[in-house]
Design a protein around this motif. Structure first.
Motif, PDB file in Angstrom:
ATOM      1  N   PHE A  98      -9.217  28.166  30.295  1.00 30.46           N
ATOM      2  CA  PHE A  98      -9.067  27.179  29.163  1.00 30.46           C
ATOM      3  C   PHE A  98      -8.182  26.107  29.399  1.00 30.46           C
ATOM      4  O   PHE A  98      -8.536  24.927  28.915  1.00 30.46           O
ATOM      5  CB  PHE A  98      -7.818  28.132  28.239  1.00 30.46           C
ATOM      6  CG  PHE A  98      -7.539  27.331  26.750  1.00 30.46           C
ATOM      7  CD1 PHE A  98      -8.362  26.667  25.980  1.00 30.46           C
ATOM      8  CD2 PHE A  98      -6.105  27.072  26.701  1.00 30.46           C
ATOM      9  CE1 PHE A  98      -7.912  25.810  25.149  1.00 30.46           C
ATOM     10  CE2 PHE A  98      -5.809  26.084  25.732  1.00 30.46           C
ATOM     11  CZ  PHE A  98      -6.469  25.804  24.823  1.00 30.46           C
ATOM     12  N   LEU A 107     -10.052  23.204  31.083  1.00 27.19           N
ATOM     13  CA  LEU A 107     -11.204  22.361  30.270  1.00 27.19           C
ATOM     14  C   LEU A 107     -10.577  20.955  30.098  1.00 27.19           C
ATOM     15  O   LEU A 107      -9.309  20.710  29.882  1.00 27.19           O
ATOM     16  CB  LEU A 107     -11.269  23.308  28.926  1.00 27.19           C
ATOM     17  CG  LEU A 107     -12.106  22.499  27.825  1.00 27.19           C
ATOM     18  CD1 LEU A 107     -13.552  22.742  28.371  1.00 27.19           C
ATOM     19  CD2 LEU A 107     -11.875  23.270  26.638  1.00 27.19           C
ATOM     20  N   THR A 152      -8.543  20.356  26.973  1.00 27.25           N
ATOM     21  CA  THR A 152      -7.172  20.943  26.942  1.00 27.25           C
ATOM     22  C   THR A 152      -6.012  20.116  28.018  1.00 27.25           C
ATOM     23  O   THR A 152      -4.932  19.757  27.521  1.00 27.25           O
ATOM     24  CB  THR A 152      -7.188  22.537  27.561  1.00 27.25           C
ATOM     25  OG1 THR A 152      -8.205  23.163  26.991  1.00 27.25           O
ATOM     26  CG2 THR A 152      -5.857  23.001  27.422  1.00 27.25           C
ATOM     27  N   TRP A 181     -21.385  24.625  30.242  1.00 25.97           N
ATOM     28  CA  TRP A 181     -20.492  25.728  29.927  1.00 25.97           C
ATOM     29  C   TRP A 181     -20.160  26.269  28.390  1.00 25.97           C
ATOM     30  O   TRP A 181     -20.108  27.244  27.816  1.00 25.97           O
ATOM     31  CB  TRP A 181     -19.197  25.341  30.425  1.00 25.97           C
ATOM     32  CG  TRP A 181     -18.550  24.069  29.720  1.00 25.97           C
ATOM     33  CD1 TRP A 181     -18.749  22.640  30.027  1.00 25.97           C
ATOM     34  CD2 TRP A 181     -17.649  24.035  28.422  1.00 25.97           C
ATOM     35  NE1 TRP A 181     -18.061  22.124  29.250  1.00 25.97           N
ATOM     36  CE2 TRP A 181     -17.484  22.686  28.451  1.00 25.97           C
ATOM     37  CE3 TRP A 181     -17.320  24.922  27.719  1.00 25.97           C
ATOM     38  CZ2 TRP A 181     -16.777  22.119  27.158  1.00 25.97           C
ATOM     39  CZ3 TRP A 181     -16.649  24.628  26.594  1.00 25.97           C
ATOM     40  CH2 TRP A 181     -16.201  23.227  26.512  1.00 25.97           C
ATOM     41  N   TRP A 182     -20.624  24.828  27.550  1.00 27.19           N
ATOM     42  CA  TRP A 182     -20.722  25.157  25.970  1.00 27.19           C
ATOM     43  C   TRP A 182     -22.010  26.071  25.569  1.00 27.19           C
ATOM     44  O   TRP A 182     -21.591  26.913  24.796  1.00 27.19           O
ATOM     45  CB  TRP A 182     -20.766  23.888  25.423  1.00 27.19           C
ATOM     46  CG  TRP A 182     -20.160  23.656  24.058  1.00 27.19           C
ATOM     47  CD1 TRP A 182     -18.783  23.486  23.851  1.00 27.19           C
ATOM     48  CD2 TRP A 182     -20.796  23.418  22.873  1.00 27.19           C
ATOM     49  NE1 TRP A 182     -18.686  23.363  22.455  1.00 27.19           N
ATOM     50  CE2 TRP A 182     -19.926  23.320  21.963  1.00 27.19           C
ATOM     51  CE3 TRP A 182     -22.182  23.412  22.659  1.00 27.19           C
ATOM     52  CZ2 TRP A 182     -20.096  23.260  20.490  1.00 27.19           C
ATOM     53  CZ3 TRP A 182     -22.634  23.417  21.166  1.00 27.19           C
ATOM     54  CH2 TRP A 182     -21.500  23.113  20.270  1.00 27.19           C
ATOM     55  N   LEU A 190     -21.297  30.000  26.356  1.00 25.67           N
ATOM     56  CA  LEU A 190     -20.216  30.721  25.483  1.00 25.67           C
ATOM     57  C   LEU A 190     -20.701  31.713  24.683  1.00 25.67           C
ATOM     58  O   LEU A 190     -20.279  32.825  24.703  1.00 25.67           O
ATOM     59  CB  LEU A 190     -19.262  29.495  24.792  1.00 25.67           C
ATOM     60  CG  LEU A 190     -18.240  28.681  25.509  1.00 25.67           C
ATOM     61  CD1 LEU A 190     -17.398  27.914  24.601  1.00 25.67           C
ATOM     62  CD2 LEU A 190     -17.324  29.792  26.328  1.00 25.67           C
ATOM     63  N   TYR A 210     -11.606  27.520  21.498  1.00 24.19           N
ATOM     64  CA  TYR A 210     -11.624  27.733  22.987  1.00 24.19           C
ATOM     65  C   TYR A 210     -10.740  28.682  23.517  1.00 24.19           C
ATOM     66  O   TYR A 210     -11.054  29.453  24.303  1.00 24.19           O
ATOM     67  CB  TYR A 210     -11.783  26.327  23.641  1.00 24.19           C
ATOM     68  CG  TYR A 210     -12.807  25.183  23.430  1.00 24.19           C
ATOM     69  CD1 TYR A 210     -14.008  25.649  22.926  1.00 24.19           C
ATOM     70  CD2 TYR A 210     -12.891  23.971  23.262  1.00 24.19           C
ATOM     71  CE1 TYR A 210     -15.163  24.812  22.676  1.00 24.19           C
ATOM     72  CE2 TYR A 210     -13.767  23.247  23.137  1.00 24.19           C
ATOM     73  CZ  TYR A 210     -14.807  23.484  22.603  1.00 24.19           C
ATOM     74  OH  TYR A 210     -15.767  22.595  22.420  1.00 24.19           O
ATOM     75  N   ALA A 219     -11.454  32.412  25.165  1.00 31.09           N
ATOM     76  CA  ALA A 219     -10.994  32.622  26.745  1.00 31.09           C
ATOM     77  C   ALA A 219     -11.079  33.836  27.104  1.00 31.09           C
ATOM     78  O   ALA A 219     -11.402  34.297  28.104  1.00 31.09           O
ATOM     79  CB  ALA A 219      -9.984  31.603  26.722  1.00 31.09           C
TER      80      ALA A 219
END
Length: 506
Positions: A132, A135, A138, A292-293, A296, A346, A350
């Protein structure tokens, strides 16, 4: 849920590490290391010198002495303003504010991860924090005066504390976890303090489980925290916005209305480096930036399957459910996107995703364990490289854009527009704050005055109206406002003020 949460606690301890009561103090060091790395990465990659953004200016101006408060529209809440007040109330240094927020966000991440100790192994929590924190969204918003990251860490903490209280309820001894009680209350308050509507969306699964399972204590603490955090926002709705229903309606209207709209493609475009995608058009970013999206959802499903096999479904299913409800309005109800909108989702994803990756890397069948470990590590390495490149790119372009506001403010000063003063027109809020002036608008979501009001103000103090470079000035307003702005400054009487240049069109 209580029994499941208790099973989660016991299973995690038996399979991965010693019970929390027997765990040595150094077990928390990996979490602290992640938090410190998060803070240092913000300061290195985003840089404290990046100027304030449009929304940041609105929040900071409410408590700053540098300039009058900007118009505060219906969807906003006062949480960010109170968060930055310890610095912004006495200093106009953006670098100091960024450093303060970077340190504070690192501490908040550490506390959020620490709340999960005992529910998952520390190595899983450290990986979750690393995923997280690394990212780009973030990292980019960690040192900024924006609410979404704070909703994210508060939601992550709230789910952990709720699960811990469920485990306590299943404990035959009935021992109360005082830290979980205070953690749930505080995190619920923080969520509602920052964004009341988002807090409700993120808390829906907790409220549903609390009602169904009879967790009266957890339900009472959660609702009390949400109410305490939202009370000022609700009271302000009646004192300034014509009531709660009117404020909610105005907030929805400012966001373009809440209607069914699939925003998945919009969010993907935002992940390509667009901090606000409105209108959201153009090509989708390269798959390398968004792989990566797409990973998930399958990882979330895998996490549930593994959790069911380990007989601890609640500790995995509950954060996933909260992530889904937190993301729902931004994926299905808005016709525009911003990457920061999904930060709470997100954060909640995580921990389950990190648990799935850890177990996947340790699996022995049907793929050999070393091969799986190499694949997982390679995927994580690509992810980290992509996020680092993205945050550098976004921070660089954003810093350059915000420097133009500072240059415009300097030009205003050079031409006699100094505090007390008023700035209207194109990008008036950030430019006005940079110049130390009040800002005003006659149309749009930030409308707070009329043309007549601006002209009356121009008879008392310097007033400037900004228009985009190359655009035509809005005739009467610019002509009269600038002619009366500075009687002692003849140069302004024949000039129409632009963000980066001047034109003798009048």
């Amino acid at each position: 849920m209580g029994g499941s949460a208790h099973a989660a606690l016991g299973t995690a301890d038996r399979e991965h590490e010693r019970p929390a009561s027997a765990r040595p103090a150094p077990a928390g060091r990996p979490l602290a290391a992640v938090a410190v790395a998060f803070t240092l990465a913000q300061l290195q990659l985003v840089r404290p010198g990046m100027g304030l953004g449009w929304d940041e200016t609105v929040y900071v101006s409410q408590v700053s002495r540098h300039a009058p408060a900007a118009f505060f529209s219906a969807p906003r809440a006062r949480g960010v303003s109170l968060l930055v007040a310890p610095v912004a109330a006495w200093s106009s240094s953006t670098a100091l504010l960024r450093t303060y927020l970077a340190v504070l966000s690192g501490l908040a991440l550490f506390l959020a991860l620490r709340a999960w100790r005992g529910l998952f192994p520390v190595r899983v929590l450290a990986l979750a924090g690393g995923l997280f924190a690394s990212l780009w969204v973030t990292l980019f918003y960690g040192p900024q005066a924006m609410p979404n990251l704070w909703v994210a860490v508060a939601a992550l903490t709230a789910v952990a504390c709720f699960l811990r209280l469920g485990a306590d309820r299943a404990d035959r001894a009935g021992r109360a976890d005082r830290a979980a009680l205070w953690g749930l209350a505080g995190s619920a308050l923080l969520m509602a303090w920052m964004r009341p509507v988002d807090a409700v969306w993120a808390s829906l699964p907790l409220l549903a489980v609390g009602l169904r399972r009879g967790h009266r204590r957890a339900l009472l603490v959660l609702t009390a925290g949400l109410a305490a955090g939202a009370v000022q926002w609700v009271a302000e709705a009646y004192t300034r916005y014509g009531g709660l229903a009117r404020r909610l309606a105005d907030g929805a209207a400012i966001q373009g209305g809440l209607d069914w709209h699939l925003a998945f493609a919009d969010q993907l475009r935002g992940l390509g480096g667009r901090t606000l995608c409105r209108p959201c058009a153009g090509a989708l970013p390269h798959p390398l930036l968004t792989f990566w999206w797409f990973a998930l959802p399958p990882l979330a499903v895998l996490a549930v399957v593994l959790a069911v096999r380990a007989r601890r479904p609640a500790a995995t299913a509950l954060p996933l459910a909260c992530a889904a409800t937190a993301a729902f309005p931004y994926l299905f109800l808005l016709d525009y996107a911003a990457p920061r909108f999904l930060l709470p989702a997100y954060a909640l994803l995580a921990v389950p995703v990190a648990d799935a990756l850890t177990r996947l890397a340790a699996a022995r069948r049907p793929v050999p364990r070393p091969v799986l470990a190499v694949l997982v590590c390679a995927g994580l390495a690509v992810y980290l490289l992509v996020q680092a490149a993205m945050v550098l790119r976004v921070a660089g372009t954003t810093t350059a854009a915000r420097r133009s506001w500072a240059r415009t403010a300097a030009e205003l000063h050079r031409h006699g527009v100094r505090p007390p003063c008023l700035v209207t027109g194109h990008e008036a809020i950030p430019v006005g704050f940079a110049a130390g002036c009040a800002s005003a608008a006659t149309t749009g979501p930030n409308a707070n005055t009329t043309v007549a009001g601006i002209l009356r103000t121009a008879r008392r103090i310097p007033v400037a109206t900004l228009v985009p470079a190359g655009a035509a000035p809005p005739g009467p307003l610019v002509r009269i406002a600038l002619l009366t702005a500075c009687p002692a400054s003849p140069s302004l009487r024949t000039r129409s003020l632009y963000p980066d240049r001047f034109s003798k069109s009048l």
